[in-house]
Design a protein around this motif. Structure first.
Motif, PDB file in Angstrom:
ATOM      1  N   ALA A  67       0.835  -1.206   0.000  1.00 40.78           N
ATOM      2  CA  ALA A  67       0.000   0.000   0.000  1.00 40.78           C
ATOM      3  C   ALA A  67       0.869   1.256   0.000  1.00 40.78           C
ATOM      4  CB  ALA A  67      -0.929  -0.012   1.214  1.00 40.78           C
ATOM      5  N   GLU A  68       1.944   1.216   0.796  1.00 39.67           N
ATOM      6  CA  GLU A  68       2.856   2.360   0.842  1.00 39.67           C
ATOM      7  C   GLU A  68       3.506   2.598  -0.520  1.00 39.67           C
ATOM      8  OE1 GLU A  68       3.545   4.577   3.176  1.00 39.67           O
ATOM      9  OE2 GLU A  68       2.129   3.713   4.604  1.00 39.67           O
ATOM     10  N   ILE A  69       3.902   1.508  -1.152  1.00 37.99           N
ATOM     11  CA  ILE A  69       4.553   1.648  -2.457  1.00 37.99           C
ATOM     12  C   ILE A  69       3.566   2.194  -3.494  1.00 37.99           C
ATOM     13  CG2 ILE A  69       5.661   0.382  -4.351  1.00 37.99           C
ATOM     14  CD1 ILE A  69       6.812  -1.485  -2.173  1.00 37.99           C
ATOM     15  N   ILE A  70       2.348   1.639  -3.487  1.00 33.55           N
ATOM     16  CA  ILE A  70       1.339   2.140  -4.422  1.00 33.55           C
ATOM     17  C   ILE A  70       1.081   3.630  -4.151  1.00 33.55           C
ATOM     18  CG2 ILE A  70      -1.080   1.960  -5.168  1.00 33.55           C
ATOM     19  CD1 ILE A  70      -0.877  -1.058  -4.643  1.00 33.55           C
ATOM     20  N   GLY A  71       1.118   3.996  -2.833  1.00 35.84           N
ATOM     21  CA  GLY A  71       0.927   5.399  -2.466  1.00 35.84           C
ATOM     22  C   GLY A  71       1.938   6.315  -3.139  1.00 35.84           C
ATOM     23  N   LEU A  72       3.144   5.797  -3.356  1.00 33.09           N
ATOM     24  CA  LEU A  72       4.184   6.589  -4.011  1.00 33.09           C
ATOM     25  C   LEU A  72       3.791   6.939  -5.449  1.00 33.09           C
ATOM     26  CD1 LEU A  72       7.422   4.660  -2.910  1.00 33.09           C
ATOM     27  CD2 LEU A  72       6.453   6.741  -1.886  1.00 33.09           C
ATOM     28  N   TYR A  73       2.940   6.090  -6.020  1.00 36.39           N
ATOM     29  CA  TYR A  73       2.549   6.307  -7.421  1.00 36.39           C
ATOM     30  C   TYR A  73       1.150   6.902  -7.516  1.00 36.39           C
ATOM     31  CZ  TYR A  73       6.539   3.217  -8.157  1.00 36.39           C
ATOM     32  OH  TYR A  73       7.789   2.662  -8.144  1.00 36.39           O
ATOM     33  N   GLU A  74       0.709   7.566  -6.420  1.00 36.66           N
ATOM     34  CA  GLU A  74      -0.649   8.086  -6.373  1.00 36.66           C
ATOM     35  C   GLU A  74      -0.939   8.982  -7.570  1.00 36.66           C
ATOM     36  OE1 GLU A  74      -1.655   9.798  -2.563  1.00 36.66           O
ATOM     37  OE2 GLU A  74      -3.459  10.713  -3.407  1.00 36.66           O
ATOM     38  N   GLU A  75       0.034   9.786  -7.900  1.00 36.45           N
ATOM     39  CA  GLU A  75      -0.168  10.744  -8.992  1.00 36.45           C
ATOM     40  C   GLU A  75      -0.383  10.024 -10.320  1.00 36.45           C
ATOM     41  OE1 GLU A  75       1.806  14.675 -10.924  1.00 36.45           O
ATOM     42  OE2 GLU A  75       3.085  13.186  -9.932  1.00 36.45           O
ATOM     43  N   THR A  76       0.462   8.994 -10.543  1.00 32.45           N
ATOM     44  CA  THR A  76       0.311   8.168 -11.744  1.00 32.45           C
ATOM     45  C   THR A  76      -1.104   7.608 -11.822  1.00 32.45           C
ATOM     46  OG1 THR A  76       2.587   7.487 -11.342  1.00 32.45           O
ATOM     47  CG2 THR A  76       1.373   6.259 -13.022  1.00 32.45           C
ATOM     48  N   LEU A  77      -1.563   7.087 -10.675  1.00 25.50           N
ATOM     49  CA  LEU A  77      -2.884   6.462 -10.640  1.00 25.50           C
ATOM     50  C   LEU A  77      -3.998   7.462 -10.913  1.00 25.50           C
ATOM     51  CD1 LEU A  77      -2.821   3.918  -7.693  1.00 25.50           C
ATOM     52  CD2 LEU A  77      -3.437   3.478 -10.072  1.00 25.50           C
ATOM     53  N   THR A  78      -3.853   8.686 -10.370  1.00 27.10           N
ATOM     54  CA  THR A  78      -4.894   9.688 -10.584  1.00 27.10           C
ATOM     55  C   THR A  78      -5.020   9.994 -12.069  1.00 27.10           C
ATOM     56  OG1 THR A  78      -4.052  10.618  -8.547  1.00 27.10           O
ATOM     57  CG2 THR A  78      -5.768  11.871  -9.665  1.00 27.10           C
ATOM     58  N   ARG A  79      -3.864   9.947 -12.780  1.00 29.17           N
ATOM     59  CA  ARG A  79      -3.920  10.266 -14.203  1.00 29.17           C
ATOM     60  C   ARG A  79      -4.425   9.091 -15.035  1.00 29.17           C
ATOM     61  NH1 ARG A  79       1.257  13.049 -16.306  1.00 29.17           N
ATOM     62  NH2 ARG A  79       2.266  13.025 -14.273  1.00 29.17           N
ATOM     63  N   VAL A  80      -3.928   7.876 -14.758  1.00 33.19           N
ATOM     64  CA  VAL A  80      -4.389   6.707 -15.508  1.00 33.19           C
ATOM     65  C   VAL A  80      -4.989   5.705 -14.522  1.00 33.19           C
ATOM     66  CG1 VAL A  80      -3.808   5.002 -17.274  1.00 33.19           C
ATOM     67  CG2 VAL A  80      -2.428   7.089 -17.046  1.00 33.19           C
ATOM     68  N   ALA A  81      -6.239   5.966 -14.127  1.00 33.61           N
ATOM     69  CA  ALA A  81      -6.866   5.159 -13.081  1.00 33.61           C
ATOM     70  C   ALA A  81      -6.995   3.689 -13.484  1.00 33.61           C
ATOM     71  CB  ALA A  81      -8.240   5.725 -12.717  1.00 33.61           C
ATOM     72  N   VAL A  82      -7.099   3.393 -14.786  1.00 32.11           N
ATOM     73  CA  VAL A  82      -7.249   1.996 -15.199  1.00 32.11           C
ATOM     74  C   VAL A  82      -6.059   1.127 -14.792  1.00 32.11           C
ATOM     75  CG1 VAL A  82      -8.821   2.417 -17.118  1.00 32.11           C
ATOM     76  CG2 VAL A  82      -6.358   2.462 -17.519  1.00 32.11           C
ATOM     77  N   LEU A  83      -4.912   1.780 -14.555  1.00 26.54           N
ATOM     78  CA  LEU A  83      -3.740   0.993 -14.121  1.00 26.54           C
ATOM     79  C   LEU A  83      -4.057   0.195 -12.855  1.00 26.54           C
ATOM     80  CD1 LEU A  83      -0.631   3.318 -14.627  1.00 26.54           C
ATOM     81  CD2 LEU A  83      -1.241   1.273 -15.916  1.00 26.54           C
ATOM     82  N   ALA A  84      -4.875   0.771 -11.969  1.00 28.93           N
ATOM     83  CA  ALA A  84      -5.196   0.109 -10.707  1.00 28.93           C
ATOM     84  C   ALA A  84      -5.863  -1.243 -10.942  1.00 28.93           C
ATOM     85  CB  ALA A  84      -6.111   0.992  -9.859  1.00 28.93           C
ATOM     86  N   GLY A  85      -6.643  -1.323 -11.998  1.00 27.58           N
ATOM     87  CA  GLY A  85      -7.376  -2.552 -12.282  1.00 27.58           C
ATOM     88  C   GLY A  85      -6.481  -3.762 -12.486  1.00 27.58           C
ATOM     89  N   PHE A  86      -5.265  -3.528 -12.955  1.00 27.14           N
ATOM     90  CA  PHE A  86      -4.377  -4.664 -13.247  1.00 27.14           C
ATOM     91  C   PHE A  86      -3.514  -5.075 -12.065  1.00 27.14           C
ATOM     92  CE2 PHE A  86      -5.476  -3.025 -17.431  1.00 27.14           C
ATOM     93  CZ  PHE A  86      -5.808  -4.189 -18.098  1.00 27.14           C
ATOM     94  N   ILE A  87      -3.582  -4.293 -10.969  1.00 26.29           N
ATOM     95  CA  ILE A  87      -2.773  -4.664  -9.800  1.00 26.29           C
ATOM     96  C   ILE A  87      -3.092  -6.092  -9.337  1.00 26.29           C
ATOM     97  CG2 ILE A  87      -2.270  -4.136  -7.374  1.00 26.29           C
ATOM     98  CD1 ILE A  87      -2.724  -1.173  -8.012  1.00 26.29           C
ATOM     99  N   PRO A  88      -4.397  -6.429  -9.183  1.00 28.33           N
ATOM    100  CA  PRO A  88      -4.686  -7.777  -8.663  1.00 28.33           C
ATOM    101  C   PRO A  88      -4.152  -8.894  -9.542  1.00 28.33           C
ATOM    102  CG  PRO A  88      -6.650  -6.414  -8.564  1.00 28.33           C
ATOM    103  CD  PRO A  88      -5.628  -5.628  -9.317  1.00 28.33           C
ATOM    104  N   VAL A  89      -4.309  -8.781 -10.843  1.00 26.59           N
ATOM    105  CA  VAL A  89      -3.922  -9.902 -11.699  1.00 26.59           C
ATOM    106  C   VAL A  89      -2.403 -10.082 -11.715  1.00 26.59           C
ATOM    107  CG1 VAL A  89      -3.874  -8.690 -13.923  1.00 26.59           C
ATOM    108  CG2 VAL A  89      -4.445 -11.118 -13.836  1.00 26.59           C
ATOM    109  N   ILE A  90      -1.667  -8.971 -11.704  1.00 29.70           N
ATOM    110  CA  ILE A  90      -0.206  -9.088 -11.701  1.00 29.70           C
ATOM    111  C   ILE A  90       0.281  -9.692 -10.393  1.00 29.70           C
ATOM    112  CG2 ILE A  90       1.935  -7.727 -11.679  1.00 29.70           C
ATOM    113  CD1 ILE A  90       0.519  -5.899 -13.786  1.00 29.70           C
TER     114      ILE A  90
END
Lengths: 449, 449
Positions: A298-321
């Motif tokens: 969660a902390e690491i993903i938090g580091l990429y918060e900005e990335t996620l805000t811009r391309v929210a679909v990236l979050a969808g692939f976290i579980p499968v990877i």
């Protein structure tokens, strides 16, 4: 055969009768059921029910045999309210190896009193000196030995004279004048040789043997590989101390194989009602590593918060990877744990195994990169680089996971830690964290975020 | 003991010699190594190396014994280039149960020719009729039976006259005039009774027996529970067909326990170099379910894209909620798979087990809700509802996962599917998807997004 269902029915009946406290019906049932079946059925009852049932057994031999077949936990609970005299009376009716198991399962204070009471019973005292999971802890000291000067006829006469020891005679061990093991022969060879034949002329000199400190898994491996009914335990001067019989080895194999599987999942096998707290406690400890890894993720993903805000679909692939990485890692780890247990993976020479897992990881990585990449490109046709990022990440994560999964159990083994216990949380946590780092960095690079 | 390391050294030496094609050194090594050790070492070689080594064995009895100890895969590869005459010569030197295993492992075309060549060998033909994983497939037809009119002296005389069958004599079975099993006694009882004693007066009438169609796991359970050296196999008229011996049961127990563990992870145990493709293929199929679940999860997360864009930190907790749910689910599923294998969880009466897992799930859910909730609130102090959402979601996900993990293996078993094979992907996929749905809905509700 209906034997299985019949047993299940007997068990259900037993449980009902115990719960209704139907003493006379239970006595009747006990009289016509084998002690080992009673023991197996008792393992499904609560401690209180087990104690209540056990008190109904009148015959001492029968009671001793039931106790000999029970697990250590059950033995401890059943003997908890007994006096030392009662326990000693049961021990006197047991084989020395079963008696030793019982003594080591006793509640501590009772054990001290029982040992004092036993006094002269040297067998049990000596056997207690060995850890339970060694050849010494498994063996019975009742071995049928003959001097190397004896004939087949003398051996048969000795067997006939000595029926107390007959319980465990599968082989006739031949010893020299200092009781050192020099050969072995079978009852069948005794029977088929003329009575005057010297034992030394029919015995096999190459006897497979173990030291008392030998691990029980190793003992089981010998018995399985050489199809033995019993394996002699000898000291450093080849003097015979006892024998481990195949029935005890069967129990060891059943336990060990199951144990590895349960340890990999961080659970304890224990079906009694009282154990919700114990089960939760064991599992909670193991899961702590998962939640630690999760918070780190969660902390690491938090580091990429900005990335996620811009391309929210990236979050969808976290579980499968993460899921694919975790599963491939656990697959490789399972093979490593099994291989270490069976000896097919050697701690010092595991390179071949790791290399093979690495190649399997690359094959699987390419396969699923293609699959998930195709899905990603088709799903987000306007942003093909999303598909490419996802494909690259899952491929790398899978290949990494296979290598990590293969290496961690071997590393733990080398460090003296049971690989089955610690592998699960280590592998998933490490794979999850690495997977996320790879994923977001690949995504940032390719999508130039 | 140094026996283990000694074996490992012999194995390493063997491998080196095979790779260097050092025929005369190999012949010397073969001459002083036990056939079962050679077989164990061969399992680590490639097929070509195994064939090359096997051709160096000169003595036929030794060659037959090595083959009897090899796995089915190795036997098939080694016999691939043999003629039917060569195979039959080996079969003639084997026990019927080992011969049957070999015949069923042969490449199809060779098997047909071997069976034609065998012709009169009824034993092997009859044994082949039973599936390999049943009592019939495990048994040897060589049983030592005596009529119920015989005395102990006559039984001993018969044993002495008949040493061809002695290999598998652990018990003396007593049969009536239609060969129906009516009792059993041990060699030791024979020896310790006066020769004129009728067998019927010393035999046990309550003989534990199985039908030839009995599953091998059930056979193993009987042998383990009653500490047997052999178990008779009888037809529907109680006529004795053969006997399953403890050495074969030891192999069954080793295989079965390992199999469940490997199936749970969707891998095959196979350490040969040629198997990267096969290993990848098996694992790819199993992982397909994971990727399917992962894509489904991605689609579901996609539905909440807007929520994520507004509160990007929510994405950070996806891994921990899914990871904890998945791990708790696999823990419960492992216990269910083990319980179904040992019989402690009954397909028809699993309520007690599921109810216990549910309570464990609630305990673990509360514990980790508290832990992760505390972290969430401390980490995002400005938005305490994030912590509350995360805590609620992980608690629900864990409790759900425990129940799902406990139920899926039981449901698969009821549907006739091996629970060990399909449980893993099913549990993780279902738990992941439900976990995400719970998480985003709780978050939307509490954060009123």
């Amino acid at each position: 055969m209906a034997t299985d269902r019949l047993n299940a029915r007997t068990e259900a009946l037993l449980r009902r009768l115990v719960r209704r406290d139907a003493a006379s019906a239970l006595r009747k049932l006990l009289a016509r059921t084998r002690p080992s079946d009673i023991a197996a059925a008792m393992e499904h009852l609560t401690w209180a029910e087990q104690r209540r049932l056990y008190r109904l057994i009148d015959e001492d031999d029968y009671a001793a045999e039931v106790l000999a077949h029970l697990s250590g936990d059950s033995s401890r609970e059943i003997t908890r309210e007994m006096t030392e005299e009662q326990v000693v009376a049961l021990i006197d009716r047991m084989e020395p190896d079963d008696a030793t198991d019982l003594v080591s399962a006793l509640p501590e204070e009772l054990r001290a009193r029982v040992l004092q009471e036993l006094g002269a019973e040297e067998d049990v005292r000596e056997l207690l000196a060995w850890p339970r999971d060694t050849a010494g802890g498994l063996m019975t000291p009742q071995v049928f030995c003959m001097p190397d000067t004896a004939t087949c006829g003398q051996a048969i006469a000795a067997l006939q004279a000595n029926d107390e020891h007959l319980e465990t005679v599968y082989y006739v061990y031949v010893v020299d004048n200092v009781r050192a093991l020099i050969g072995v022969t079978s009852l069948r060879s005794l029977l088929t040789s003329p009575p005057r034949t010297p034992l030394v002329s029919i015995m096999t000199r190459d006897v497979i043997r173990v030291s008392p400190a030998e691990d029980q898994e190793e003992v089981a491996r010998f018995v399985a590989r050489y199809d033995l009914l019993a394996i002699p335990v000898v000291d450093e001067h080849s003097r015979i101390l006892g024998v481990v019989t195949v029935d005890d080895v069967v129990d060891v194999i059943r336990e060990e194989a199951a144990e590895d599987m349960l340890r990999m999942a961080g659970v304890v096998e224990d079906e009694r009602q009282a154990s919700v707290v114990r089960q939760s406690w064991t599992r909670a400890g193991w899961l702590l590593a998962t939640i630690g890894g999760g918070i780190l993720a969660a902390e690491i993903i938090g580091l990429y918060e900005e990335t996620l805000t811009r391309v929210a679909v990236l979050a969808g692939f976290i579980p499968v990877i993460m899921g694919m990485g975790g599963n491939v890692g656990i697959q490789s780890a399972t093979l490593a744990v099994r291989g270490l247990a069976t000896g097919s993976v050697q701690i010092g020479g595991a390179f071949g195994f790791v290399w093979r897992e690495a190649r399997v990881g690359v094959v699987l990585g390419l396969l699923y990169a293609l699959l998930l990449g195709t899905y990603g490109v088709l799903r987000y046709p306007g942003q093909p680089l999303i598909g490419v990022s996802v494909a690259t990440s899952i491929g790398l994560a899978i290949a990494l996971a296979a290598v990590i999964g293969a290496c961690i159990p071997i590393g733990l083994s080398r460090g003296g830690v049971d690989p089955a216990i610690a592998t699960g949380p280590f592998v998933t946590t490490l794979v999850d964290v690495l997977g996320i780092i790879v994923y977001f960095n690949v995504a940032r690079l390719l999508l130039t975020l």
